[in-house]
Write a protein that holds these residues in place. Sequence first.
Motif, PDB file in Angstrom:
ATOM      1  N   UNK A  85       0.829  -1.204   0.000  1.00 22.80           N
ATOM      2  CA  UNK A  85       0.000   0.000   0.000  1.00 22.80           C
ATOM      3  C   UNK A  85       0.867   1.259   0.000  1.00 22.80           C
ATOM      4  N   UNK A  86       1.973   1.221   0.737  1.00 20.29           N
ATOM      5  CA  UNK A  86       2.883   2.364   0.798  1.00 20.29           C
ATOM      6  C   UNK A  86       3.508   2.633  -0.577  1.00 20.29           C
ATOM      7  N   UNK A  87       3.959   1.581  -1.249  1.00 21.37           N
ATOM      8  CA  UNK A  87       4.550   1.734  -2.579  1.00 21.37           C
ATOM      9  C   UNK A  87       3.508   2.261  -3.567  1.00 21.37           C
ATOM     10  N   UNK A  88       2.276   1.758  -3.477  1.00 19.08           N
ATOM     11  CA  UNK A  88       1.207   2.248  -4.350  1.00 19.08           C
ATOM     12  C   UNK A  88       0.972   3.738  -4.126  1.00 19.08           C
TER      13      UNK A  88
ATOM     14  N   UNK B  30      -2.160  19.630   0.409  1.00 21.52           N
ATOM     15  CA  UNK B  30      -3.580  19.461   0.715  1.00 21.52           C
ATOM     16  C   UNK B  30      -4.092  18.098   0.301  1.00 21.52           C
ATOM     17  N   UNK B  31      -3.660  17.635  -0.882  1.00 23.59           N
ATOM     18  CA  UNK B  31      -4.089  16.307  -1.347  1.00 23.59           C
ATOM     19  C   UNK B  31      -3.549  15.209  -0.431  1.00 23.59           C
ATOM     20  N   UNK B  32      -2.287  15.354  -0.023  1.00 21.52           N
ATOM     21  CA  UNK B  32      -1.704  14.355   0.874  1.00 21.52           C
ATOM     22  C   UNK B  32      -2.402  14.311   2.218  1.00 21.52           C
TER      23      UNK B  32
ATOM     24  N   UNK C  78      -7.664   7.917   5.188  1.00 18.22           N
ATOM     25  CA  UNK C  78      -7.131   6.639   5.651  1.00 18.22           C
ATOM     26  C   UNK C  78      -7.256   6.492   7.162  1.00 18.22           C
ATOM     27  N   UNK C  79      -6.998   7.580   7.883  1.00 12.85           N
ATOM     28  CA  UNK C  79      -7.096   7.530   9.340  1.00 12.85           C
ATOM     29  C   UNK C  79      -8.529   7.255   9.791  1.00 12.85           C
ATOM     30  N   UNK C  80      -9.495   7.889   9.134  1.00 13.04           N
ATOM     31  CA  UNK C  80     -10.898   7.677   9.497  1.00 13.04           C
ATOM     32  C   UNK C  80     -11.354   6.258   9.176  1.00 13.04           C
ATOM     33  N   UNK C  81     -10.853   5.726   8.066  1.00 14.97           N
ATOM     34  CA  UNK C  81     -11.270   4.382   7.647  1.00 14.97           C
ATOM     35  C   UNK C  81     -10.365   3.295   8.198  1.00 14.97           C
TER      36      UNK C  81
ATOM     37  N   UNK D   7      -2.895   3.412  10.332  1.00 10.53           N
ATOM     38  CA  UNK D   7      -2.660   4.796  10.754  1.00 10.53           C
ATOM     39  C   UNK D   7      -1.269   5.272  10.351  1.00 10.53           C
ATOM     40  N   UNK D   8      -0.309   4.375  10.364  1.00 10.85           N
ATOM     41  CA  UNK D   8       1.021   4.742   9.881  1.00 10.85           C
ATOM     42  C   UNK D   8       0.986   5.044   8.384  1.00 10.85           C
TER      43      UNK D   8
END
Length: 200
Positions: free
Chosen positions: A70-73, A101-103, A110-113, A129-130
């Motif tokens: 996921x990080x690489x994606x 802003x996009x990041x 991601x944090x919410x989900x 969360x990381x």
Amino acid sequence: MTTVEATPRHHVAAEHPASPPPPEHSAGRRQLVALSGQLAAGIGNLLVSVALVRLLLPGEYAAFTAFLAAYVLLHTVASSVTAAAALDPTLGRRLLGADLGAGLAVGGALALAAPWLAGVGNVSVDTVRLLALAAPSAPLLALARGRLYGLHRVGGTAATLVAEPVVRAALGLGLLPLVGPVGAAAGVVGAGYAALLVAL
């Protein structure tokens, strides 16, 4: 009747001097530095991965590789602006606010989900969360690397690549005995921010 005087050729040449052709040896040296940085980073990341295979249990390593994919994606999508920034190094300054802003928006989502994504991916909530924490650095690092390359500061670009496996090894392997695969994931995120600091 109007008389037109001819302008001597040497005057024209003096007013509009021809730009010297780019030295091919300099371009070749820059490519060599960039490739050396990529090779060193690849070897470093491979060594860290081999160490993690030996230190983590199979299930823990599977969770880590899911996070890493996921990080690489995330960084692959963000790197779409690297080439544009290399062609126009001033683009980074103009797009800084939009990319940040996009990041932040992606990281917030991601944090919410995180609880739901953790269940789907069979990873811990802390790992997701990381990933959310890493999101803001992805577009900024892509812009910074493109700007360095556009300014022919290829040594700086190579340094950002080499910094990642170094920090992954120091931080990730250091945290591994304390928090397991979450520590390895924290090393990856920390490495991304370390590369960003080097690029700045």
